[in-house]
Design an enzyme around this catalytic site. Structure first.
Site, short mmCIF file in Angstrom:
data_model
loop_
_atom_site.label_atom_id
_atom_site.label_comp_id
_atom_site.label_asym_id
_atom_site.label_seq_id
_atom_site.Cartn_x
_atom_site.Cartn_y
_atom_site.Cartn_z
CG HIS A 163 -1.95 -1.08 1.22
ND1 HIS A 163 -3.29 -0.83 1.30
CD2 HIS A 163 -1.83 -2.45 1.13
CE1 HIS A 163 -3.96 -1.97 1.27
NE2 HIS A 163 -3.08 -2.97 1.16
CG HIS A 246 -2.14 -3.87 5.80
ND1 HIS A 246 -0.98 -3.96 5.04
CD2 HIS A 246 -3.09 -4.54 5.10
CE1 HIS A 246 -1.23 -4.66 3.94
NE2 HIS A 246 -2.50 -5.03 3.96
CG HIS A 267 -3.56 -10.35 4.73
ND1 HIS A 267 -2.95 -9.56 5.68
CD2 HIS A 267 -3.76 -9.53 3.66
CE1 HIS A 267 -2.78 -8.35 5.20
NE2 HIS A 267 -3.27 -8.31 3.99
CB ALA A 271 0.70 -6.64 6.28
N GLY A 302 0.86 -21.09 -0.63
CA GLY A 302 2.22 -21.59 -0.62
C GLY A 302 3.26 -20.50 -0.76
CG ASP A 326 -4.37 -10.43 -0.83
OD1 ASP A 326 -5.16 -9.51 -1.13
OD2 ASP A 326 -3.22 -10.23 -0.41
#
Length: 458
Positions: A163, A246, A267, A271, A302, A326
């Site tokens: 980002h 994030h 995720h 991050a 992976g 993602d």
């Protein structure tokens, strides 16, 4: 092969037989009835004994798995279309969006949250009006948007990933900053959470446009930045899911965010502050018992995570794990270097995407079915558990339990037929064979004599 009742050009009631259905954490052998007129799954006992319906076609699945349609809660584009890039006109943008939705359906995804990376207010103003819940029940449009997922710009610059730093914001003025950034017209109406859930649920059942300003479904933000922590309750009261991501939050800061209403982690491991034995960070939320443990996204491609990391997360909180891709618009395109937002460029090497000139991972070019296969292989999860991670669990996170991600009566008839092959190197692999949306078959890998094949281009 489906057998259609004579005299019926367009079958309404379909009965699936000789199949294994996903029910809870098991695969069970039983039939399933669906209605293409209502777009819903029928209660077979009620349909036959009380309503006296008979199937217009019977589909023998030859022992294959019949699962709910997949839900991807985080993806950035598909089929060469990037959700974060405005086009010259809204019509052109929405044409690209439909193209992406049809491409997603071919991979088994029937519902998704179009995800927008950190952007400027003018970008949000141009694209968000097109990214809200689809508000219609047209099977031919493919996968359906359940509302936008805004990943940023209220994130920690130290954990920005790809980002761009100069568009990030700190939420220094509180909730007012969200409205000025995303556009107040795109934010859900204020009101009690009970009222909001009732409105969204009724709209989803009726197939109506539930928007009333509900374009934004989920926001990923760092709770430790600016005044964000003190605004989580107000964000939740608007019907927006707050996801921690994030972020450089400590365990204590992340726990405070959950206490304020955060219910999702974006995720996991990526991050964010890494796990430490003295500061477990955001990952520590999976072990705490003070508040309900949040759901969490995992990219099992992976590349983003080591298989053992996925295994640890699964065993820490199996009921909260949601597989996400993602994925970016580069999925399916040849290897090479491509233009991206903010004058940046991305390098594609197989499924690996990196920011040009760096080793920063720039998303994924994987599919959800590939993540399901990886996850099952790495963790030892059952087939039912792996499928739940892309169906029932994201549906619960989104407040759509019993509507999406389910095969129970009156749920949307979004279905995926899965075959299985044995790979000499990787073992069993699930494959998408058919996709049904609102009770209508929209994708089929096998051609049948009656012409019911492939993709319905509309």
């Amino acid at each position: 092969m489906p057998l259609a009742a004579p005299g019926r050009a367009s079958p309404r009631v379909t009965k699936f037989t000789n199949c294994r259905l996903l029910q809870g954490k098991q695969l069970v052998e039983r039939d399933l009835w669906i209605d293409s007129q209502s777009g819903k799954i029928l209660n077979d006992q009620e349909a036959f004994y009380e309503r006296h319906l008979s199937p217009d076609q019977i589909v023998d699945l030859d022992g294959r798995i019949l699962a709910p349609g997949f839900i991807d809660a985080q993806l950035n584009g598909a089929q060469g279309f990037d959700f974060s890039i405005p086009q010259s006109t809204r019509q052109e943008y929405e044409r690209g969006l439909r193209r992406a939705s049809r491409a997603l359906a071919r991979t088994g995804v029937t519902s998704y949250l179009p995800t927008v990376v950190s952007s400027t207010p003018d970008v949000y103003g141009k694209i968000l009006p097109s990214l809200g819940p689809s508000g219609h029940r047209r099977a031919e449009d493919g996968a359906e948007s359940l509302g936008a997922h805004l990943e940023g710009p209220f994130i920690n610059p130290a954990r920005n990933g790809i980002h761009k730093p100069d568009v990030l914001r700190a939420c220094s003025r509180g909730f007012q900053d969200l409205g000025s950034c995303y556009g107040v017209e795109n934010m859900p109406v204020l009101g009690s959470e009970e009222d909001r859930e009732k409105t969204d649920r009724n709209a989803a059942v009726d197939g109506a446009d539930s928007s009333r300003g509900t374009t934004v479904k989920m926001i990923t933000a760092a709770p430790e930045v600016g005044e964000m922590l003190s605004n989580i309750r107000e964000i939740r009261s608007c019907g927006i899911i707050y996801s921690i991501g994030h972020s450089d939050a400590t365990y204590e800061q992340a726990l405070a965010a959950v206490g304020e209403g955060a219910t999702m982690i974006t995720h996991l491991f990526n991050a964010m502050r890494p796990f430490s034995h003295r500061d477990p960070g955001i990952f520590g939320l999976l072990g705490q018992r003070e508040h309900p443990r949040p759901f969490f996204g995992v990219i099992a491609d992976g590349i983003h995570l080591h298989p053992t990391s996925v295994q640890i997360a699964f065993h820490a909180h199996s009921d909260g794990l949601i597989l996400v891709t993602d994925a970016m618009w580069l999925c399916g395109l040849p290897d090479g270097e491509y233009e991206w937002t903010n004058d940046e460029r991305i390098v594609k090497t197989g499924p690996l995407l990196t920011l040009a000139g760096s080793d920063k991972i720039a998303g994924s070019s994987t599919t959800l079915i590939a993540c399901v296969n990886n996850f099952r292989r790495w963790t030892g999860a059952t087939t039912a558990e792996a499928i739940n991670a892309v169906t029932a669990t994201p549906a619960r996170m989104l407040g759509l339990e019993g509507i999406k991600g389910s095969l129970q009566g009156d749920a949307d008839a979004d279905l995926v037929v899965l075959g299985e092959t044995i790979d000499a190197e990787n073992g069993p692999n699930l494959m998408v064979k058919q996709v049904w949306k609102f009770g209508v078959k929209i994708f089929d890998t096998e051609k049948h004599g009656n012409g019911s094949v492939a993709w319905y281009e509309a």
